[in-house]
Design an enzyme around this catalytic site. Structure first.
Site, PDB file in Angstrom:
ATOM      1  N   PHE A  10       0.855  -1.185   0.000  1.00  0.00           N
ATOM      2  CA  PHE A  10       0.000   0.000   0.000  1.00  0.00           C
ATOM      3  C   PHE A  10       0.895   1.241   0.000  1.00  0.00           C
ATOM      4  O   PHE A  10       1.857   1.305   0.764  1.00  0.00           O
ATOM      5  CB  PHE A  10      -0.918  -0.017   1.226  1.00  0.00           C
ATOM      6  CG  PHE A  10      -1.958   1.064   1.189  1.00  0.00           C
ATOM      7  CD1 PHE A  10      -2.969   1.026   0.241  1.00  0.00           C
ATOM      8  CD2 PHE A  10      -1.908   2.124   2.070  1.00  0.00           C
ATOM      9  CE1 PHE A  10      -3.924   2.038   0.181  1.00  0.00           C
ATOM     10  CE2 PHE A  10      -2.863   3.139   2.012  1.00  0.00           C
ATOM     11  CZ  PHE A  10      -3.874   3.096   1.068  1.00  0.00           C
ATOM     12  N   LYS A  58     -11.114  -2.526   8.619  1.00  0.00           N
ATOM     13  CA  LYS A  58     -11.465  -3.333   7.447  1.00  0.00           C
ATOM     14  C   LYS A  58     -12.189  -4.594   7.922  1.00  0.00           C
ATOM     15  O   LYS A  58     -13.334  -4.544   8.347  1.00  0.00           O
ATOM     16  CB  LYS A  58     -10.193  -3.655   6.655  1.00  0.00           C
ATOM     17  CG  LYS A  58      -9.510  -2.412   6.068  1.00  0.00           C
ATOM     18  CD  LYS A  58      -8.239  -2.804   5.321  1.00  0.00           C
ATOM     19  CE  LYS A  58      -7.494  -1.589   4.804  1.00  0.00           C
ATOM     20  NZ  LYS A  58      -8.180  -0.925   3.688  1.00  0.00           N
ATOM     21  N   ARG A  79     -12.443  -3.994  -7.389  1.00  0.00           N
ATOM     22  CA  ARG A  79     -12.072  -4.832  -6.251  1.00  0.00           C
ATOM     23  C   ARG A  79     -13.310  -5.210  -5.453  1.00  0.00           C
ATOM     24  O   ARG A  79     -14.159  -4.356  -5.165  1.00  0.00           O
ATOM     25  CB  ARG A  79     -11.109  -4.003  -5.389  1.00  0.00           C
ATOM     26  CG  ARG A  79     -10.395  -4.733  -4.322  1.00  0.00           C
ATOM     27  CD  ARG A  79      -9.378  -3.810  -3.655  1.00  0.00           C
ATOM     28  NE  ARG A  79     -10.030  -2.858  -2.750  1.00  0.00           N
ATOM     29  CZ  ARG A  79      -9.401  -2.256  -1.736  1.00  0.00           C
ATOM     30  NH1 ARG A  79      -8.114  -2.471  -1.504  1.00  0.00           N
ATOM     31  NH2 ARG A  79     -10.039  -1.412  -0.958  1.00  0.00           N
TER      32      ARG A  79
END
Lengths: 397, 397
Positions: free
Chosen positions: A113, A210, A356
């Site tokens: 990331f 998440k 995604r």
């Protein structure tokens, strides 16, 4: 067997939405609002400053760390909550470099990331001692671990493709070369079984908003292997990482173990929501979760490939090296994702061309996945992304 | 005129408590619980990932920064929220040192909060280029600003004594010597009028859980003077400080202005509580607040000195150089504070011998102060701190 009907019932999911973006922001656990109200009214409101002890606020970064530790295979007392993931990356990296003073390379990969790479850049610039951030392709990491490498900085699951690194193998290679390892578990914690202790990871960091469903901007965590915990010096040496924070000594003395990685005052309100979110995990077996994640992903890949030939699978086909997301490449992916979101299927887009989809077994079932395939097929076959409203580029979503 | 009866009604204050510790943790604003529930249910729950744009989460660190900016005399667009105060101290310090590469001294004082000193220590150790943290007595700062000094790191209001530095004078002296200034406003923001722009401060940082009542662990803020904002390089170079965070470029490019001081994902839930807390300030004139703070402090000092000769005033007697707290020295201060808290008057204790009382006009009035004097007098005259239950030493309170 884990009861996924029961875990699904523990979340609020908006009417008419199929949510395949829990790999970016998990949904609201139903219990979180009441838990938050209790923390605000009964603790902050009634106990005021005494809440730090009476309500256990001060101890909570460690207690929540242990709850997360169970999900990532960390020994009790080796994980602590706080700050953001970027800050925790910086802490781990500064400590690791300090432990390998003769070496000059931080090894990462192009699937990491960007914020992890940026934090490394900022640290390198600040330290100004000829360090190098070496970024190779994900498949080339194993061969790039040389004796120049001080530390590897890798995200276990690639945020774009979902490609999964072999943590145990790369950690062993790093150790054989005398290097340390930092594993970013942003897309791993709560997504699949992780065994940081078994793999011998030196440092691990991750976020909780998440797959762990802690809420937008929920705090991050850091794990330090117990063998390093008293040697890893915190560059961010804040008072709550001090050995005796409330003695207010003029000089810094790092606390014992992972506690030294605490920095400032813990985020009590955010921790309340996270605590409620972690309750969902109490009955979850990670092997069951993984099996269901793979089953859902296989159904999704098969269905989309059969109906949408314009989409190219960007994720590994082999589920053994794939996280809990599935990505497809499509040149008009941004607009297509907007069209999909407008029809109630929320996934996300990552530049330049990645659509995604997170498959999150806690609250996503086969029926959701089949409905998502159907709607995606409609968007693709009818070229619905040509609608101009879908083409305006926004910052997030 | 500010209506302090109205602001008091905006807080939840527990029955039977006189709260003189708002300089450590402000009380719960009544509107905060509902505001938080709305953010959790209507935004996180219903909008999910789209809340970053639709609910304005991504823009909120800047919007809240402007609300705080008004209270500290900062120009719009020069303050941003996020992280903890310790992390913001590190950011400001790393940027300032980077702007003064030839100089080796960070000047601070012994009245600074230890975490600020610890963060400086950690940074110095990491940078490893012969930097020195020079700590002098608060009264000696002015004379210690020499041309060796890269940056002064000072807390405007001493957390123990409440002694107030002259920000404008010390900033002018620092600039005359070619040094930069970082002002920690932890005990200033919301406590008294601050004018960072007028004083010419280079950097300012602060927390929002004390006088601003944002809740336990509420996020910190940083101000960078507009003349420096594009030159100050963020050592903590996270993705949200990038010029184009959602382009996911491999290399870091700092954003324009103070936005570059953002690091990771913003703490949305904590910001919701803070936003409600800042509503209280909308009708408050800082000059009125200061006048009332001084009036309450004078009543408290006069009353305590008259009735409790065992207590020695640790705060400046001159209100012009005192913040919004009053401190007394007493060898048995820890136990005496426990006895006082047991009787419903909450202040706090700071080692080695400081009994500290915050006078916070938003929700504290003359009647509270007179009652606190009466109860403190009872504790002192009856030597109630000899009760063994009061002598056990806890970590906080």
């Amino acid at each position: 067997m884990t009861d996924f009907e029961a875990t699904r019932a523990m979340f609020h999911l908006p009417e008419g939405v199929i949510y395949l973006d829990g790999n970016s922001l998990g949904p609201l656990p139903r219990a979180a609002t009441a838990r938050m109200a209790r923390t605000m009214q009964d603790e902050w409101g009634e106990m005021l400053i005494t809440g730090w002890n009476r309500a256990g606020w001060m101890a909570q970064p460690r207690a929540l760390g242990d709850r997360i530790g169970r999900l990532i295979g960390a020994e009790p007392g080796t994980v602590v909550l706080g700050d953001t993931l970027s800050v925790k990356v910086y802490q781990a990296l500064a400590a690791a470099l300090d432990m390998r003073p003769g070496r000059r390379v931080i090894l990462s990969d192009s699937g990491n990331f960007p914020s992890d790479l940026y934090m490394a850049e900022g640290l390198i610039r600040a330290l100004d001692r000829g360090l190098e951030l070496r970024v190779v392709a994900p498949e080339e990491v194993a061969d790039a671990i040389t004796e120049e490498v001080a530390v590897t900085l890798l995200t276990e699951v690639d945020y774009r493709t979902g490609r999964l690194h072999d943590m145990a193998d790369l950690t062993a290679r790093a150790h054989a070369a005398g290097a340390l390892t930092i594993w970013d578990l942003a897309h791993s914690a709560g997504a699949l079984p992780v065994d940081v202790a078994g793999a011998g990871a030196d440092f691990a960091v991750g976020c909780t908003y998440k797959y762990l469903n802690g809420g937008p901007g929920a705090p991050a965590f850091i794990h330090v292997a117990p063998r390093h915990a008293d040697a890893a010096f915190p560059a961010l040496s804040g008072w709550l990482g001090h050995d005796a924070p409330f003695d207010f000594e003029p000089a810094y003395r790092p606390g014992a173990g992972v506690e030294r990685m605490r920095v400032g005052t813990p985020p009590v309100l955010a921790m309340a929501a996270l605590d409620a979110a972690l309750d969902v995990w109490d009955g979850v077996d990670m092997a069951d979760l993984r099996a269901r994640s793979i089953a859902l992903s296989e159904i999704f890949i098969e269905g989309v490939e059969a109906a949408c030939p314009m989409l190219t699978l960007a994720s590994p086909r082999d589920p053994a090296i794939r996280g809990s997301q599935v990505s497809f490449r499509f040149a008009e992916g941004y607009a297509a994702m907007q069209a999909l979101i407008a029809r109630g299927v929320i996934g996300d887009f990552r530049a330049p061309d990645i659509m995604r989809f997170g498959l999150t077994p806690l609250y996503t079932g086969e029926r959701d996945v089949r409905a998502a395939i159907r709607i995606l097929t409609e968007v693709m076959q009818q070229r619905l992304w040509n609608d101009p409203a879908c083409r305006a580029r926004h910052a997030v979503t």
